[in-house]
Write a protein that holds these residues in place. Structure first.
Motif, PDB file in Angstrom:
ATOM      1  N   GLN A  69       0.854  -1.260   0.014  1.00 47.69           N
ATOM      2  CA  GLN A  69       0.002  -0.003   0.028  1.00 47.69           C
ATOM      3  C   GLN A  69       0.880   1.496   0.045  1.00 47.69           C
ATOM      4  OE1 GLN A  69      -2.580   0.247   3.354  1.00 47.69           O
ATOM      5  NE2 GLN A  69      -3.649   1.984   2.551  1.00 47.69           N
ATOM      6  N   ARG A  70       0.673   2.258  -0.934  1.00 47.37           N
ATOM      7  CA  ARG A  70       1.055   3.432  -1.066  1.00 47.37           C
ATOM      8  C   ARG A  70       0.168   4.427  -1.068  1.00 47.37           C
ATOM      9  NH1 ARG A  70       3.092  -0.174  -4.193  1.00 47.37           N
ATOM     10  NH2 ARG A  70       2.222   0.459  -6.343  1.00 47.37           N
ATOM     11  N   SER A  71       0.464   5.620  -1.013  1.00 43.75           N
ATOM     12  CA  SER A  71      -0.468   6.846  -0.867  1.00 43.75           C
ATOM     13  C   SER A  71      -1.165   6.990  -2.081  1.00 43.75           C
ATOM     14  CB  SER A  71       0.315   8.076  -0.706  1.00 43.75           C
ATOM     15  OG  SER A  71       1.131   8.372  -1.695  1.00 43.75           O
ATOM     16  N   ASP A  72      -0.726   6.314  -3.126  1.00 40.53           N
ATOM     17  CA  ASP A  72      -1.413   6.699  -4.556  1.00 40.53           C
ATOM     18  C   ASP A  72      -1.598   5.488  -5.153  1.00 40.53           C
ATOM     19  OD1 ASP A  72       1.147   6.068  -5.070  1.00 40.53           O
ATOM     20  OD2 ASP A  72       1.513   7.516  -6.880  1.00 40.53           O
ATOM     21  N   ALA A  73      -1.425   4.213  -4.402  1.00 36.96           N
ATOM     22  CA  ALA A  73      -1.530   2.990  -5.308  1.00 36.96           C
ATOM     23  C   ALA A  73      -1.768   1.645  -4.216  1.00 36.96           C
ATOM     24  CB  ALA A  73      -0.783   2.672  -6.494  1.00 36.96           C
ATOM     25  N   ILE A  74      -2.246   0.618  -4.711  1.00 35.72           N
ATOM     26  CA  ILE A  74      -2.066  -0.547  -3.803  1.00 35.72           C
ATOM     27  C   ILE A  74      -1.935  -1.848  -4.864  1.00 35.72           C
ATOM     28  CG2 ILE A  74      -3.694  -0.081  -2.198  1.00 35.72           C
ATOM     29  CD1 ILE A  74      -5.870  -1.346  -3.322  1.00 35.72           C
ATOM     30  N   ASP A  75      -1.263  -2.612  -4.332  1.00 41.27           N
ATOM     31  CA  ASP A  75      -0.913  -3.881  -5.400  1.00 41.27           C
ATOM     32  C   ASP A  75      -1.660  -4.995  -4.805  1.00 41.27           C
ATOM     33  OD1 ASP A  75       1.332  -2.547  -6.737  1.00 41.27           O
ATOM     34  OD2 ASP A  75       2.711  -2.936  -5.293  1.00 41.27           O
ATOM     35  N   VAL A  76      -2.260  -5.738  -5.778  1.00 38.06           N
ATOM     36  CA  VAL A  76      -2.870  -7.058  -5.426  1.00 38.06           C
ATOM     37  C   VAL A  76      -2.342  -8.126  -6.377  1.00 38.06           C
ATOM     38  CG1 VAL A  76      -5.330  -7.826  -5.235  1.00 38.06           C
ATOM     39  CG2 VAL A  76      -5.066  -5.396  -5.123  1.00 38.06           C
ATOM     40  N   ASP A  77      -1.946  -9.325  -5.688  1.00 41.37           N
ATOM     41  CA  ASP A  77      -1.391 -10.280  -6.293  1.00 41.37           C
ATOM     42  C   ASP A  77      -2.394 -11.439  -6.483  1.00 41.37           C
ATOM     43  OD1 ASP A  77       0.822  -9.081  -6.235  1.00 41.37           O
ATOM     44  OD2 ASP A  77       1.783 -10.065  -4.810  1.00 41.37           O
ATOM     45  N   PHE A  78      -2.497 -12.033  -7.780  1.00 38.22           N
ATOM     46  CA  PHE A  78      -3.264 -13.010  -8.043  1.00 38.22           C
ATOM     47  C   PHE A  78      -2.875 -14.066  -8.323  1.00 38.22           C
ATOM     48  CE2 PHE A  78      -5.479  -9.006  -8.879  1.00 38.22           C
ATOM     49  CZ  PHE A  78      -6.605  -8.987  -8.802  1.00 38.22           C
ATOM     50  N   ALA A  79      -2.834 -15.396  -7.659  1.00 37.90           N
ATOM     51  CA  ALA A  79      -2.409 -16.668  -7.846  1.00 37.90           C
ATOM     52  C   ALA A  79      -3.350 -17.151  -9.002  1.00 37.90           C
ATOM     53  CB  ALA A  79      -2.720 -17.475  -6.533  1.00 37.90           C
ATOM     54  N   LEU A  80      -2.519 -17.677  -9.943  1.00 41.18           N
ATOM     55  CA  LEU A  80      -3.129 -18.177 -11.312  1.00 41.18           C
ATOM     56  C   LEU A  80      -3.538 -19.649 -11.333  1.00 41.18           C
ATOM     57  CD1 LEU A  80      -1.199 -15.807 -13.718  1.00 41.18           C
ATOM     58  CD2 LEU A  80      -3.503 -15.406 -12.572  1.00 41.18           C
ATOM     59  N   HIS A  81      -4.620 -20.030 -10.918  1.00 42.44           N
ATOM     60  CA  HIS A  81      -4.972 -21.517 -10.822  1.00 42.44           C
ATOM     61  C   HIS A  81      -5.612 -21.815 -12.145  1.00 42.44           C
ATOM     62  CE1 HIS A  81      -5.676 -21.480  -6.181  1.00 42.44           C
ATOM     63  NE2 HIS A  81      -4.341 -21.507  -6.467  1.00 42.44           N
ATOM     64  N   GLY A  82      -4.969 -22.679 -12.891  1.00 43.87           N
ATOM     65  CA  GLY A  82      -5.421 -22.981 -14.232  1.00 43.87           C
ATOM     66  C   GLY A  82      -6.317 -24.034 -14.126  1.00 43.87           C
ATOM     67  N   GLY A  83      -6.935 -24.350 -15.349  1.00 42.48           N
ATOM     68  CA  GLY A  83      -7.832 -25.265 -15.727  1.00 42.48           C
ATOM     69  C   GLY A  83      -9.200 -25.174 -15.078  1.00 42.48           C
ATOM     70  N   GLU A  84      -9.483 -26.152 -14.329  1.00 34.86           N
ATOM     71  CA  GLU A  84     -10.922 -26.108 -13.813  1.00 34.86           C
ATOM     72  C   GLU A  84     -10.896 -25.183 -12.688  1.00 34.86           C
ATOM     73  OE1 GLU A  84     -11.308 -29.798 -10.688  1.00 34.86           O
ATOM     74  OE2 GLU A  84     -11.452 -30.243 -12.922  1.00 34.86           O
ATOM     75  N   ALA A  85      -9.896 -24.938 -12.119  1.00 34.04           N
ATOM     76  CA  ALA A  85      -9.808 -23.895 -10.929  1.00 34.04           C
ATOM     77  C   ALA A  85      -9.604 -22.314 -11.505  1.00 34.04           C
ATOM     78  CB  ALA A  85      -8.450 -24.221 -10.243  1.00 34.04           C
ATOM     79  N   ALA A  86      -9.651 -22.061 -12.884  1.00 32.81           N
ATOM     80  CA  ALA A  86      -9.461 -20.441 -13.116  1.00 32.81           C
ATOM     81  C   ALA A  86     -11.013 -20.072 -12.926  1.00 32.81           C
ATOM     82  CB  ALA A  86      -9.076 -20.871 -14.432  1.00 32.81           C
ATOM     83  N   GLY A  87     -10.919 -18.974 -12.516  1.00 36.15           N
ATOM     84  CA  GLY A  87     -12.208 -18.349 -12.155  1.00 36.15           C
ATOM     85  C   GLY A  87     -12.572 -16.873 -12.867  1.00 36.15           C
ATOM     86  N   PRO A  88     -13.391 -16.306 -12.443  1.00 37.05           N
ATOM     87  CA  PRO A  88     -13.458 -15.007 -12.924  1.00 37.05           C
ATOM     88  C   PRO A  88     -12.497 -13.784 -12.684  1.00 37.05           C
ATOM     89  CG  PRO A  88     -15.274 -15.324 -11.372  1.00 37.05           C
ATOM     90  CD  PRO A  88     -14.477 -16.492 -11.731  1.00 37.05           C
TER      91      PRO A  88
END
Length: 253
Positions: A67-86
């Protein structure tokens, strides 16, 4: 009356592939100006599509990595195949200038201070929170963190005290080997002194960890945080239902 803040519209500033199984989206924009400080390791709700007359809103929960004053970082785990979602699909296609409605933030769940030994366990969905929590420990802290990743190349550089060992567990099939984390903790036996544990992962893996940490090690109260962040084969709404039922079935500590 509820004090929950209204969702805000944030703008994608950049997208960066961190590893084969993790992508970072940086969000900013004018509506971040009144975002409360000190929420790295806490969570936000990404409202990926609003409700309609015939369908519910599509909402997914993610950790604030930085978290910074002008931005936040959000990390996404990329589950593939049937576990991939919206959320995975959204993260992979997000471009600078795209907007997303964001609810929250929710409070972080840090490790407590002043313990003799820390046990930390999680999969890639918990990796952002684990990184925040380990970096916040006192320099003389001791412990073990066992982290399940999908590929050797998914190992990030983690800032942690020298006395905290980090053990990486490779599982290319997330959710299909629920004994990995608990067996890694069992392998070191009972640490000496006052222990605190923090664990977050897939639902079945979480229950095995809970049986060990609460049932066999006797941890509870401020000395134990444990949560499931997802369940293999279920969308978030379905996971919330079984998570709620599971919590209701637990004895009051």
């Amino acid at each position: 009356m509820s004090t929950r803040p209204s969702p805000r519209t944030l703008t994608v500033q950049c997208s960066r592939r961190l590893s084969p199984s993790m992508i970072r989206i940086t969000l900013g924009g004018d509506e971040l100006r009144d975002f409360p400080t000190g929420f790295a390791g806490g969570y936000i709700k990404l409202i990926l599509s609003p409700p309609t007359a015939t369908s519910k809103a599509v909402i997914r929960t993610y950790t604030i990595r930085h978290q910074r004053s002008d931005a936040i970082d959000v990390d996404f785990a990329l589950h593939g195949g049937e576990a991939a979602g919206p959320a995975t699909r959204w993260a992979l296609s997000a471009m600078p200038g795209d907007t997303v409605l964001v609810g929250g933030p929710g409070l972080p769940k840090p490790l407590p201070e002043g313990r003799d030994f820390y046990l930390v366990a999680g999969d890639m969905t918990a990796l952002p929170a684990i990184c925040v929590n380990l970096s916040a420990l006192a320099a003389n802290a001791r412990g073990l963190a066992v982290i399940e990743i999908q590929d050797e190349a998914d190992r990030p550089d983690i800032i942690a005290p020298e006395g905290v060992q980090i053990r990486w567990l490779i599982n290319p099939e997330p959710g299909r080997h629920p004994d990995l984390l608990v067996e890694a903790l069992r392998s070191i036996g009972q640490p000496e002194g006052k222990i605190a544990a923090w664990a977050a992962c897939e639902f079945t893996s979480m229950r095995k960890l809970r049986d060990y940490l609460r049932g066999q090690m006797g941890l509870g109260g401020d000395d134990l945080y444990i949560s499931s962040y997802w369940k293999h084969g279920l969308i978030e709404d379905e996971h919330k239902e079984i998570k709620r039922a599971d919590a209701d079935a637990q004895p009051v500590s």
